[in-house]
Design an enzyme around this catalytic site. Sequence first.
Site, PDB file in Angstrom:
ATOM      1  N   ASP A 104      -1.630   0.596  -6.452  1.00  0.00           N
ATOM      2  CA  ASP A 104      -1.619   1.965  -5.932  1.00  0.00           C
ATOM      3  C   ASP A 104      -2.385   2.842  -6.917  1.00  0.00           C
ATOM      4  O   ASP A 104      -1.802   3.625  -7.678  1.00  0.00           O
ATOM      5  CB  ASP A 104      -0.184   2.449  -5.734  1.00  0.00           C
ATOM      6  CG  ASP A 104       0.494   1.682  -4.608  1.00  0.00           C
ATOM      7  OD1 ASP A 104      -0.108   1.549  -3.533  1.00  0.00           O
ATOM      8  OD2 ASP A 104       1.613   1.181  -4.813  1.00  0.00           O
ATOM      9  N   ALA A 148      12.430  -3.650  -1.634  1.00  0.00           N
ATOM     10  CA  ALA A 148      11.625  -4.692  -0.980  1.00  0.00           C
ATOM     11  C   ALA A 148      10.766  -5.378  -2.043  1.00  0.00           C
ATOM     12  O   ALA A 148       9.549  -5.537  -1.889  1.00  0.00           O
ATOM     13  CB  ALA A 148      10.774  -4.106   0.153  1.00  0.00           C
ATOM     14  N   GLY A 164       1.952  -0.200 -10.870  1.00  0.00           N
ATOM     15  CA  GLY A 164       0.970  -1.189 -10.438  1.00  0.00           C
ATOM     16  C   GLY A 164      -0.405  -0.565 -10.218  1.00  0.00           C
ATOM     17  O   GLY A 164      -0.516   0.531  -9.661  1.00  0.00           O
ATOM     18  N   HIS A 201       6.352  -6.724  -8.259  1.00  0.00           N
ATOM     19  CA  HIS A 201       7.388  -5.988  -9.007  1.00  0.00           C
ATOM     20  C   HIS A 201       7.927  -6.844 -10.152  1.00  0.00           C
ATOM     21  O   HIS A 201       8.209  -6.332 -11.242  1.00  0.00           O
ATOM     22  CB  HIS A 201       8.539  -5.593  -8.078  1.00  0.00           C
ATOM     23  CG  HIS A 201       8.150  -4.651  -6.977  1.00  0.00           C
ATOM     24  ND1 HIS A 201       8.052  -5.049  -5.659  1.00  0.00           N
ATOM     25  CD2 HIS A 201       7.839  -3.339  -6.992  1.00  0.00           C
ATOM     26  CE1 HIS A 201       7.698  -4.016  -4.918  1.00  0.00           C
ATOM     27  NE2 HIS A 201       7.558  -2.980  -5.700  1.00  0.00           N
ATOM     28  N   GLN A 218       8.215  11.351   0.074  1.00  0.00           N
ATOM     29  CA  GLN A 218       6.821  10.902   0.093  1.00  0.00           C
ATOM     30  C   GLN A 218       6.393  10.302   1.428  1.00  0.00           C
ATOM     31  O   GLN A 218       5.303   9.765   1.534  1.00  0.00           O
ATOM     32  CB  GLN A 218       6.557   9.933  -1.064  1.00  0.00           C
ATOM     33  CG  GLN A 218       7.260   8.591  -0.966  1.00  0.00           C
ATOM     34  CD  GLN A 218       7.135   7.810  -2.272  1.00  0.00           C
ATOM     35  OE1 GLN A 218       7.796   8.118  -3.253  1.00  0.00           O
ATOM     36  NE2 GLN A 218       6.282   6.798  -2.301  1.00  0.00           N
ATOM     37  N   ARG A 239       4.671  -3.692   2.289  1.00  0.00           N
ATOM     38  CA  ARG A 239       4.287  -3.499   3.696  1.00  0.00           C
ATOM     39  C   ARG A 239       3.708  -4.767   4.321  1.00  0.00           C
ATOM     40  O   ARG A 239       3.579  -4.828   5.545  1.00  0.00           O
ATOM     41  CB  ARG A 239       3.293  -2.345   3.836  1.00  0.00           C
ATOM     42  CG  ARG A 239       3.956  -1.005   3.588  1.00  0.00           C
ATOM     43  CD  ARG A 239       3.133   0.164   4.100  1.00  0.00           C
ATOM     44  NE  ARG A 239       3.939   1.371   4.172  1.00  0.00           N
ATOM     45  CZ  ARG A 239       4.027   2.280   3.208  1.00  0.00           C
ATOM     46  NH1 ARG A 239       3.348   2.123   2.104  1.00  0.00           N
ATOM     47  NH2 ARG A 239       4.800   3.343   3.357  1.00  0.00           N
ATOM     48  N   VAL A 297      -1.017  -8.048  -8.385  1.00  0.00           N
ATOM     49  CA  VAL A 297      -0.717  -9.471  -8.175  1.00  0.00           C
ATOM     50  C   VAL A 297      -1.171  -9.820  -6.755  1.00  0.00           C
ATOM     51  O   VAL A 297      -0.911  -9.062  -5.811  1.00  0.00           O
ATOM     52  CB  VAL A 297       0.792  -9.748  -8.353  1.00  0.00           C
ATOM     53  CG1 VAL A 297       1.104 -11.215  -8.070  1.00  0.00           C
ATOM     54  CG2 VAL A 297       1.231  -9.381  -9.769  1.00  0.00           C
ATOM     55  N   GLN A 313      -2.079   6.709  -6.860  1.00  0.00           N
ATOM     56  CA  GLN A 313      -0.753   7.103  -7.378  1.00  0.00           C
ATOM     57  C   GLN A 313      -0.768   7.033  -8.909  1.00  0.00           C
ATOM     58  O   GLN A 313      -0.279   7.941  -9.589  1.00  0.00           O
ATOM     59  CB  GLN A 313       0.308   6.163  -6.802  1.00  0.00           C
ATOM     60  CG  GLN A 313       1.652   6.235  -7.502  1.00  0.00           C
ATOM     61  CD  GLN A 313       2.708   5.405  -6.805  1.00  0.00           C
ATOM     62  OE1 GLN A 313       3.171   5.788  -5.740  1.00  0.00           O
ATOM     63  NE2 GLN A 313       3.119   4.291  -7.386  1.00  0.00           N
TER      64      GLN A 313
HETATM   65  O1  PAF Z   1       5.072   2.964  -5.868  1.00  0.00           O
HETATM   66  C1  PAF Z   1       6.195   3.190  -5.387  1.00  0.00           C
HETATM   67  O2  PAF Z   1       6.941   2.277  -5.031  1.00  0.00           O
HETATM   68  C2  PAF Z   1       6.669   4.621  -5.234  1.00  0.00           C
HETATM   69  O3  PAF Z   1       5.646   5.462  -4.848  1.00  0.00           O
HETATM   70  C3  PAF Z   1       7.392   5.164  -6.493  1.00  0.00           C
HETATM   71  C4  PAF Z   1       6.443   5.240  -7.689  1.00  0.00           C
HETATM   72  C5  PAF Z   1       8.570   4.266  -6.824  1.00  0.00           C
HETATM   73  C6  PAF Z   1       7.909   6.581  -6.230  1.00  0.00           C
HETATM   74  O4  PAF Z   1       8.803   6.603  -5.156  1.00  0.00           O
END
Ligand code: PAF
Length: 264
Positions: free
Chosen positions: A148, A29, A145, A34, A58, A185, A174, A151
């Site tokens: 997140d 997506a 990014g 990205h 996840q 999302r 961005v 993360q």
């Molecule tokens: O940020 C994401 O899109 C996901 O959490 C990742 C890092 C690709 C792991 O599935």
Amino acid sequence: MKVVRTRDELAEARAELSGRVAVVMTMGALHEGHAELVRQARQHADAVVVTVFVNPLQFGQGEDLDRYPRTLQADLDLCEREKADVVFTPLPEVVYPDGLPLVRVSAGRLGEVYEGASRPGHFDGVLTVVLKLLQLTRPDVALFGQKDAQQLAAIRRMVRDLDLPVQVVAVPTVREPDGLALSSRNAYLSDEQRSTALVLSRALATGDVAAGRALLDAEPGVEPDYLARVDSATFEDSPAGDLLVVAARVGSTRLLDNRILERA
Ligand code: PAF
């Protein structure tokens, strides 16, 4: 650009890459955020591998695994446009050949606070797949990014704690011209919800927990989860912290955003 789906195809494509290799991991997506990751990857390396894999590990029960947007052809078009060298789009059975893994990475306390508190096990699932994808793609540098932020903190900590031989680079969020942080999302939002969602970036722009929280509380259609000032490396609450983080539900969509602050 090579599109590969199996471990053997990936190994073959990886062996043909020379110089520094960057990886951009995604769940598909793909959007302009990205695209920026891929462009930045190109600045840090001679070759870019993009992974497109919706990682079941996840997603918690009742989360959006089944309805997570899957737009492979458009994703490949974006990767081609941004001149990725290899795109790895494995099926779950390629990544998890023995079923969901018995042995997993634990995010520790970073996996228990803020996003981790709302989504138990989420960061363990993220770190486990990130470690696997690092092993499979063997990059010199991996880009994630800033959007997140928790993360990113967990990945940086895994790389340090487990001595992984990869450089982690954070890429700024961005945004749409009106401030909305790009996210896969956002596709779930109606036009009305999309304008409601702008309150997240407005709340962060106050630079202040109390003022931001007041804005969130005053906005109909928003269910705030948290707005807090934290240390960006540990996600410990800190009045002097260098990051303001926010999460809220707009309709049934959970949205995240953050803003980097000067340390007080
Ligand atoms: O940020 C994401 O899109 C996901 O959490 C990742 C890092 C690709 C792991 O599935």
